[in-house]
Design an enzyme around this catalytic site. Structure first.
Site, short mmCIF file in Angstrom:
data_model
loop_
_atom_site.label_atom_id
_atom_site.label_comp_id
_atom_site.label_asym_id
_atom_site.label_seq_id
_atom_site.Cartn_x
_atom_site.Cartn_y
_atom_site.Cartn_z
N SER A 70 0.89 -1.22 0.04
CA SER A 70 0.05 -0.12 0.12
C SER A 70 1.02 1.23 -0.08
CB SER A 70 -0.98 0.10 1.28
OG SER A 70 -1.62 -1.03 1.11
N1 SAH Z 1 -0.30 -4.90 4.24
C1 SAH Z 1 0.28 -5.30 3.08
C2 SAH Z 1 -0.68 -4.92 1.87
C3 SAH Z 1 -0.81 -6.21 1.13
S1 SAH Z 1 -1.92 -6.31 -0.29
C4 SAH Z 1 1.58 -4.44 2.84
O1 SAH Z 1 2.02 -3.63 3.79
O2 SAH Z 1 2.39 -4.90 1.89
C5 SAH Z 1 -3.21 -7.54 0.48
C6 SAH Z 1 -2.80 -8.81 0.83
O3 SAH Z 1 -3.88 -9.58 1.37
C7 SAH Z 1 -2.12 -9.61 -0.21
O4 SAH Z 1 -0.89 -9.89 0.01
C8 SAH Z 1 -3.08 -10.80 -0.44
O5 SAH Z 1 -2.62 -11.91 -0.90
C9 SAH Z 1 -3.56 -11.09 1.02
N2 SAH Z 1 -4.96 -11.71 0.90
C10 SAH Z 1 -5.96 -11.41 0.28
N3 SAH Z 1 -7.12 -12.17 0.29
C11 SAH Z 1 -6.73 -12.73 1.81
C12 SAH Z 1 -7.56 -13.49 2.66
N4 SAH Z 1 -8.65 -14.06 2.35
N5 SAH Z 1 -6.87 -14.01 3.80
C13 SAH Z 1 -5.62 -13.43 3.92
N6 SAH Z 1 -4.79 -12.75 3.11
C14 SAH Z 1 -5.44 -12.12 1.87
#
Ligand code: SAH
Length: 224
Positions: A70
């Site tokens: 993000s």
């Molecule tokens: N907080 C992160 C943002 C990552 S983007 C950062 O600072 O980089 C969102 C993430 O959510 C992705 O890695 C994706 O694989 C994960 N995601 C999507 N659906 C999910 C679920 N049902 N359970 C756990 N993780 C999930």
């Protein structure tokens, strides 16, 4: 001694990072603890080396596997909203990704539980936390739609992928008085940041419009 890759230089130096902090202030981030924490974390180690020089720009960046880190403003804003009713002891993060938001949380709350559906991302994030000697992060490969029942309840829950509606399991696992921050909306349409406060009746407030990758059900282990 801090290794050089953590320390950074040029576009990944402390000076570049401080410019990011000044920008966050101009954009309206007020929480000193959040700003100080983000000033202390080398964001460039959370992206691929080829992308490191862009780590302090105010944009989301690809972290592989169709996922993104993000943008700094959103990380700061979500953290500020999560902490807006005071200190939190136990926080659940859904969507570990590269582990940057997790790291910010680890410096501001007592214990962080984080779930990620893609095993490979969880494992890469874990090696970054080791490099930074963080020891209050508990990482799980799990489907965040179900929360993480084994360690519930949580004083705070933060979801870093977009859900079509508030997942019932997350609300159940939020302690009385707890705060939950989540983007809700359409995968390709309008998404908005919401903050829920479980104080007697459930209070809900809407904040900025955002763009997140979707929350996807099910997990993929490291062998896939
Ligand atoms: N907080 C992160 C943002 C990552 S983007 C950062 O600072 O980089 C969102 C993430 O959510 C992705 O890695 C994706 O694989 C994960 N995601 C999507 N659906 C999910 C679920 N049902 N359970 C756990 N993780 C999930």
């Amino acid at each position: 001694m801090t290794p050089e890759w953590i320390e950074g230089r040029g576009m990944t130096s402390k000076r570049t990072r401080m410019r990011m902090i000044e920008r966050l202030q101009t954009e309206g981030i007020r929480s000193e603890p959040v700003l100080e924490t983000m000033a202390s974390i080398p964001r460039h180690i959370f992206v691929d080396e080829a992308m490191a020089h862009l780590a302090y720009e105010d944009s989301a960046l690809p972290i592989g596997y169709g996922q993104t880190i993000s943008q700094p403003y959103i990380v700061a804003r979500m953290t500020e909203l999560l902490l807006s009713f005071g200190h939190l002891k136990r926080v659940l993060e859904v969507g570990t990704g590269c582990g940057y938001q997790t790291t910010v949380l680890s410096k501001l709350v007592d214990e962080v539980y984080t779930v990620e559906r893609l095993g490979i991302l969880a494992s890469k994030a874990t090696s970054r936390w080791h490099a930074l000697s963080l020891n209050n992060i508990h990482s799980f490969i799990a489907d965040g739609f179900q929360g993480l029942k084994s360690n519930a309840p949580y004083d705070g829950i933060i979801v870093t992928a977009c859900a079509p509606e508030l997942p019932a399991a997350l609300l159940e696992q939020l302690a009385p008085g707890g705060v939950l921050v989540i983007p809700i909306g359409d995968v390709s349409g309008t998404q908005q940041l919401y903050r829920y406060h479980k104080s007697g009746v459930l209070q809900s407030d809407g904040f900025e419009f955002v763009r997140f990758v979707p929350l996807i059900a099910g997990v993929e282990g490291i062998d896939h």
